[in-house]
Motif scaffolding. Structure first.
Motif, PDB file in Angstrom:
ATOM      1  N   ASN A 171       0.858   7.602   0.010  1.00 23.94           N
ATOM      2  CA  ASN A 171       1.015   8.899  -0.666  1.00 23.94           C
ATOM      3  C   ASN A 171       0.006   9.069  -1.794  1.00 23.94           C
ATOM      4  O   ASN A 171      -0.431  10.181  -2.072  1.00 23.94           O
ATOM      5  N   TYR A 174       0.846  -1.189   0.000  1.00 31.25           N
ATOM      6  CA  TYR A 174       0.000   0.000   0.000  1.00 31.25           C
ATOM      7  C   TYR A 174       0.882   1.239   0.000  1.00 31.25           C
ATOM      8  O   TYR A 174       1.787   1.377   0.810  1.00 31.25           O
ATOM      9  N   ASP A 175       0.627   2.148  -0.923  1.00 34.32           N
ATOM     10  CA  ASP A 175       1.339   3.423  -0.991  1.00 34.32           C
ATOM     11  C   ASP A 175       0.382   4.509  -0.515  1.00 34.32           C
ATOM     12  O   ASP A 175      -0.509   4.933  -1.248  1.00 34.32           O
TER      13      ASP A 175
END
Length: 128
Positions: free
Chosen positions: A10, A7-8
């Protein structure tokens, strides 16, 4: 086959690296909507595929779909409620599906012939 998923935060997306018969890919899935926002082919260091597709001279075998094998197993179990699928894997070499699902406190394990749909074995385990 999914090789990596993270999971990013940003960009509120999941980055998924996966491999198919035809190559290595990286996909981006929006964490809020579930929509695929991009897919790209990644260069491979080792060009050998993870799995070889059937060769031209081998006899082509037709497998029943995963969903059909699962429906056969669930129907045979005669559960009255809902089931949570734990595993539904195709073993191409043995031409079988290994299906495991839970309903309540009971776990059901089935081996289904992937060509005919016949139940080859099953096991039922209740939690203590």
């Amino acid at each position: 086959i999914i090789l990596e998923c993270f999971y990013d935060e940003n960009v509120a997306s999941y980055i998924i690296e996966f491999k198919t018969f035809y190559g290595l890919y990286e996909g981006v899935v929006n964490a809020h909507t579930g929509n695929i926002t991009s897919i790209a082919i990644k260069p491979e260091e080792d060009s050998a595929p993870m799995f070889e597709p059937p060769s031209e001279d081998e006899e082509e075998v037709s497998f029943i779909p995963h969903e059909t094998a699962l429906a056969i197993a669930i129907s045979d179990s005669e559960i009255g409620g809902t089931a949570a699928v734990v595993k539904n894997d195709l073993d191409r070499e043995r031409k079988t599906y290994n299906i495991i699902f839970r309903s309540g406190t009971t776990e059901y394990s089935y081996i289904i012939d992937a060509v005919t749909g016949d139940i080859l074995s099953f096991d039922v385990v209740m939690d203590s």
